[in-house]
Design a protein around this motif. Structure first.
Motif, PDB file in Angstrom:
ATOM      1  N   ASP A 127      29.137  52.311  29.097  1.00 55.54           N
ATOM      2  CA  ASP A 127      30.489  52.480  28.558  1.00 55.54           C
ATOM      3  C   ASP A 127      31.506  52.985  29.578  1.00 55.54           C
ATOM      4  OD1 ASP A 127      32.066  52.022  26.238  1.00 55.54           O
ATOM      5  OD2 ASP A 127      32.293  54.186  25.981  1.00 55.54           O
ATOM      6  N   SER A 128      31.150  53.038  30.854  1.00 56.01           N
ATOM      7  CA  SER A 128      32.081  53.483  31.886  1.00 56.01           C
ATOM      8  C   SER A 128      32.350  52.344  32.864  1.00 56.01           C
ATOM      9  CB  SER A 128      31.509  54.683  32.656  1.00 56.01           C
ATOM     10  OG  SER A 128      31.308  55.777  31.789  1.00 56.01           O
ATOM     11  N   TYR A 129      33.554  52.324  33.431  1.00 47.77           N
ATOM     12  CA  TYR A 129      33.907  51.306  34.415  1.00 47.77           C
ATOM     13  C   TYR A 129      32.893  51.295  35.539  1.00 47.77           C
ATOM     14  CZ  TYR A 129      36.264  49.205  38.426  1.00 47.77           C
ATOM     15  OH  TYR A 129      36.573  48.452  39.543  1.00 47.77           O
ATOM     16  N   CYS A 130      32.434  50.112  35.915  1.00 44.77           N
ATOM     17  CA  CYS A 130      31.434  49.972  36.971  1.00 44.77           C
ATOM     18  C   CYS A 130      32.012  49.246  38.186  1.00 44.77           C
ATOM     19  CB  CYS A 130      30.213  49.225  36.428  1.00 44.77           C
ATOM     20  SG  CYS A 130      28.912  48.929  37.648  1.00 44.77           S
ATOM     21  N   ARG A 131      32.540  48.043  37.966  1.00 49.87           N
ATOM     22  CA  ARG A 131      33.100  47.278  39.081  1.00 49.87           C
ATOM     23  C   ARG A 131      34.009  46.190  38.540  1.00 49.87           C
ATOM     24  NH1 ARG A 131      30.821  42.376  41.029  1.00 49.87           N
ATOM     25  NH2 ARG A 131      29.310  41.470  39.584  1.00 49.87           N
ATOM     26  N   SER A 132      34.737  45.548  39.455  1.00 47.66           N
ATOM     27  CA  SER A 132      35.624  44.451  39.060  1.00 47.66           C
ATOM     28  C   SER A 132      35.766  43.505  40.244  1.00 47.66           C
ATOM     29  CB  SER A 132      36.997  44.980  38.643  1.00 47.66           C
ATOM     30  OG  SER A 132      37.588  45.703  39.711  1.00 47.66           O
ATOM     31  N   PHE A 133      36.350  42.340  39.990  1.00 43.83           N
ATOM     32  CA  PHE A 133      36.572  41.365  41.050  1.00 43.83           C
ATOM     33  C   PHE A 133      37.727  40.468  40.672  1.00 43.83           C
ATOM     34  CE2 PHE A 133      33.518  39.679  38.078  1.00 43.83           C
ATOM     35  CZ  PHE A 133      33.954  38.395  37.829  1.00 43.83           C
ATOM     36  N   TRP A 134      38.360  39.901  41.683  1.00 43.99           N
ATOM     37  CA  TRP A 134      39.492  38.981  41.490  1.00 43.99           C
ATOM     38  C   TRP A 134      39.591  38.156  42.761  1.00 43.99           C
ATOM     39  CZ3 TRP A 134      44.729  41.012  39.176  1.00 43.99           C
ATOM     40  CH2 TRP A 134      45.506  39.906  38.783  1.00 43.99           C
ATOM     41  N   LYS A 135      39.290  36.873  42.675  1.00 46.00           N
ATOM     42  CA  LYS A 135      39.169  36.051  43.864  1.00 46.00           C
ATOM     43  C   LYS A 135      39.631  34.626  43.587  1.00 46.00           C
ATOM     44  CE  LYS A 135      35.718  35.185  47.503  1.00 46.00           C
ATOM     45  NZ  LYS A 135      34.315  35.470  47.920  1.00 46.00           N
ATOM     46  N   TYR A 136      40.174  33.969  44.611  1.00 49.70           N
ATOM     47  CA  TYR A 136      40.643  32.598  44.498  1.00 49.70           C
ATOM     48  C   TYR A 136      40.036  31.726  45.595  1.00 49.70           C
ATOM     49  CZ  TYR A 136      44.204  34.462  41.380  1.00 49.70           C
ATOM     50  OH  TYR A 136      44.838  35.073  40.341  1.00 49.70           O
ATOM     51  N   ALA A 137      39.915  30.436  45.275  1.00 50.97           N
ATOM     52  CA  ALA A 137      39.433  29.454  46.245  1.00 50.97           C
ATOM     53  C   ALA A 137      40.334  28.233  46.207  1.00 50.97           C
ATOM     54  CB  ALA A 137      37.990  29.054  45.938  1.00 50.97           C
ATOM     55  N   TYR A 138      40.542  27.637  47.375  1.00 56.07           N
ATOM     56  CA  TYR A 138      41.368  26.433  47.507  1.00 56.07           C
ATOM     57  C   TYR A 138      40.507  25.333  48.096  1.00 56.07           C
ATOM     58  CZ  TYR A 138      45.240  23.407  49.054  1.00 56.07           C
ATOM     59  OH  TYR A 138      46.100  22.347  49.259  1.00 56.07           O
ATOM     60  N   ASP A 139      40.362  24.237  47.349  1.00 58.59           N
ATOM     61  CA  ASP A 139      39.519  23.114  47.767  1.00 58.59           C
ATOM     62  C   ASP A 139      38.104  23.574  48.130  1.00 58.59           C
ATOM     63  OD1 ASP A 139      41.520  21.330  47.305  1.00 58.59           O
ATOM     64  OD2 ASP A 139      42.099  21.084  49.404  1.00 58.59           O
ATOM     65  N   GLY A 140      37.572  24.489  47.337  1.00 58.19           N
ATOM     66  CA  GLY A 140      36.196  24.919  47.511  1.00 58.19           C
ATOM     67  C   GLY A 140      35.969  25.991  48.557  1.00 58.19           C
ATOM     68  N   GLU A 141      37.009  26.411  49.262  1.00 56.95           N
ATOM     69  CA  GLU A 141      36.867  27.442  50.286  1.00 56.95           C
ATOM     70  C   GLU A 141      37.582  28.715  49.827  1.00 56.95           C
ATOM     71  OE1 GLU A 141      38.141  26.113  54.087  1.00 56.95           O
ATOM     72  OE2 GLU A 141      36.759  24.415  54.151  1.00 56.95           O
ATOM     73  N   ASP A 142      36.929  29.864  50.063  1.00 51.72           N
ATOM     74  CA  ASP A 142      37.519  31.140  49.687  1.00 51.72           C
ATOM     75  C   ASP A 142      38.918  31.260  50.274  1.00 51.72           C
ATOM     76  OD1 ASP A 142      35.221  31.775  48.340  1.00 51.72           O
ATOM     77  OD2 ASP A 142      34.406  33.045  49.932  1.00 51.72           O
ATOM     78  N   TYR A 143      39.863  31.732  49.436  1.00 51.12           N
ATOM     79  CA  TYR A 143      41.267  31.760  49.850  1.00 51.12           C
ATOM     80  C   TYR A 143      41.799  33.196  49.965  1.00 51.12           C
ATOM     81  CZ  TYR A 143      46.293  30.773  49.857  1.00 51.12           C
ATOM     82  OH  TYR A 143      47.619  30.727  50.173  1.00 51.12           O
ATOM     83  N   ILE A 144      41.701  33.968  48.876  1.00 53.03           N
ATOM     84  CA  ILE A 144      42.213  35.339  48.877  1.00 53.03           C
ATOM     85  C   ILE A 144      41.482  36.116  47.800  1.00 53.03           C
ATOM     86  CG2 ILE A 144      44.094  34.944  47.214  1.00 53.03           C
ATOM     87  CD1 ILE A 144      45.887  36.717  49.015  1.00 53.03           C
ATOM     88  N   GLU A 145      41.316  37.440  48.013  1.00 55.17           N
ATOM     89  CA  GLU A 145      40.680  38.276  47.009  1.00 55.17           C
ATOM     90  C   GLU A 145      41.327  39.652  46.999  1.00 55.17           C
ATOM     91  OE1 GLU A 145      36.568  38.885  47.782  1.00 55.17           O
ATOM     92  OE2 GLU A 145      36.874  39.670  49.810  1.00 55.17           O
ATOM     93  N   PHE A 146      41.141  40.343  45.875  1.00 50.78           N
ATOM     94  CA  PHE A 146      41.725  41.681  45.733  1.00 50.78           C
ATOM     95  C   PHE A 146      40.666  42.729  46.016  1.00 50.78           C
ATOM     96  CE2 PHE A 146      43.343  45.396  43.390  1.00 50.78           C
ATOM     97  CZ  PHE A 146      44.613  45.464  43.943  1.00 50.78           C
ATOM     98  N   ASN A 147      41.033  43.731  46.830  1.00 55.47           N
ATOM     99  CA  ASN A 147      40.161  44.855  47.134  1.00 55.47           C
ATOM    100  C   ASN A 147      40.738  46.086  46.458  1.00 55.47           C
ATOM    101  OD1 ASN A 147      39.166  47.271  48.584  1.00 55.47           O
ATOM    102  ND2 ASN A 147      38.124  45.781  49.882  1.00 55.47           N
ATOM    103  N   THR A 148      39.988  46.645  45.499  1.00 59.83           N
ATOM    104  CA  THR A 148      40.493  47.786  44.739  1.00 59.83           C
ATOM    105  C   THR A 148      40.410  49.085  45.524  1.00 59.83           C
ATOM    106  OG1 THR A 148      38.317  48.110  43.713  1.00 59.83           O
ATOM    107  CG2 THR A 148      39.919  46.746  42.517  1.00 59.83           C
ATOM    108  N   GLU A 149      39.599  49.133  46.572  1.00 57.60           N
ATOM    109  CA  GLU A 149      39.430  50.369  47.324  1.00 57.60           C
ATOM    110  C   GLU A 149      40.621  50.636  48.229  1.00 57.60           C
ATOM    111  OE1 GLU A 149      36.975  52.495  46.815  1.00 57.60           O
ATOM    112  OE2 GLU A 149      36.209  51.149  45.256  1.00 57.60           O
ATOM    113  N   ILE A 150      41.193  49.578  48.832  1.00 54.38           N
ATOM    114  CA  ILE A 150      42.276  49.810  49.813  1.00 54.38           C
ATOM    115  C   ILE A 150      43.532  50.377  49.175  1.00 54.38           C
ATOM    116  CG2 ILE A 150      43.721  48.706  51.578  1.00 54.38           C
ATOM    117  CD1 ILE A 150      41.359  46.825  52.154  1.00 54.38           C
ATOM    118  N   PRO A 151      44.118  49.874  48.112  1.00 56.09           N
ATOM    119  CA  PRO A 151      43.973  48.538  47.503  1.00 56.09           C
ATOM    120  C   PRO A 151      44.918  47.548  48.188  1.00 56.09           C
ATOM    121  CG  PRO A 151      45.428  49.861  46.164  1.00 56.09           C
ATOM    122  CD  PRO A 151      45.025  50.735  47.338  1.00 56.09           C
TER     123      PRO A 151
END
Length: 297
Positions: A127-151
């Motif tokens: 019941d507590s927050y563990c992790r998260s992710f948010w990422k995009y790909a363009y034409d099958g190749e990783d494009y950009i992602e969000f880092n919550t630590e920096i953020p």
């Protein structure tokens, strides 16, 4: 849902295959998948979104129907989602997402056929927050992602720096972090009030063995475990009291009825009559399920 910066508000909750499932340790995930295509095939939507609770798809929206609809057992659930409001929300997000695809194509100076995908989600454990992710790909190749630590948004290819600057100039960073770490887990908890019976269920596997001889020289035994849930499962072969080492195995994607299938191969000589036993271990079973091949099948 709180008000967020214009661009990223339009992307939340519709973008993510998914976070690991481990309900035995009280872990649950909410994830979404976006797919946008600049030149879809005739009759196909240019934009699609699917929502998942753990590995179970519960929501679908596309640009042709313009309607968000429940999937699987969630068709029988009332009160979890206001589907009329959700449909309008997804239409707005579709417009923003497809504009992003056009922006990225502009950065590449290419007007051809291209695909943009987004994956978004969060996980809670006990019941507590563990992790998260948010990422995009363009034409099958990783494009950009969000880092919550920096953020920060992290470019994964040179052209993505343009997107990073655009989004961060719009003030998205703190709102994105807040959503991933606070609002998404809150929404997941609200969904779990309706969804735990589907996610916590234990469907025991059935098991069978098939035999196939190739060119009269070698025999392949295939042990198949079917119709089980959740996904983690262990299959292994024995001959007598000895475990037989195998290297070929596989898992099939989740089926329409929400269960899995897994298999493991054993290769031996065509004249070998065994016997060989396949052992199946799963969380739904108090004892391993054992099926035996004795050369007569």
């Amino acid at each position: 849902m709180s008000t967020m910066v214009p661009f990223l508000l339009s992307l939340l909750l519709v973008v993510g295959p998914a976070v690991s499932q481990d309900t035995q340790n009280n872990a649950y995930s909410l994830s979404f998948h976006y797919t946008g295509v600049s030149r879809p095939e005739a009759g196909m939507p240019s934009f699609q979104a699917t929502g998942f609770l753990n590995d179970q798809a519960f929501l679908h929206y596309d640009s042709k129907s313009k309607t968000a609809e429940p999937l699987g057992p969630w068709k029988q659930v009332d009160g979890m989602v206001n589907w009329e409001e959700e449909s309008q929300l997804q239409q707005d997000r579709q417009d923003i997402f497809m504009q992003t695809l056009r922006d990225v194509m502009g950065y590449h100076r290419d007007r051809g056929n291209h695909t943009f995908k987004g994956t978004f989600g969060c996980e809670i454990r006990n019941d507590s927050y563990c992790r998260s992710f948010w990422k995009y790909a363009y034409d099958g190749e990783d494009y950009i992602e969000f880092n919550t630590e920096i953020p920060a948004w992290i470019p994964l290819q040179p052209k993505a720096l343009n997107t990073k600057v655009k989004w961060e100039t719009e003030g998205s960073v703190q709102e994105s972090k807040k959503y991933l770490e606070m609002e998404c887990p809150h929404l997941l908890r609200s969904y779990l009030q309706f969804s735990r019976p589907f996610l916590d269920r234990q469907d025991p596997p059935s098991a069978s063995i098939t035999s196939h001889v190739t060119l009269g020289l070698s025999r392949t035994l295939k042990c198949v475990a079917s119709n089980f849930y959740p996904q983690p499962i262990n299959l292994y072969w024995t001959q007598g009291a000895n475990v037989v080492e195998t290297k070929l195995w596989g898992d099939d994607p989740i089926s329409e009825n929400g269960t899995y299938q897994s298999w493991e191969l054993l290769r031996t000589f065509s004249l070998d009559k065994g016997p060989y036993s396949c052992h199946v271990q799963h969380s739904s079973l108090a004892q391993p399920l054992i099926v035996t091949w004795d050369g007569t099948q």
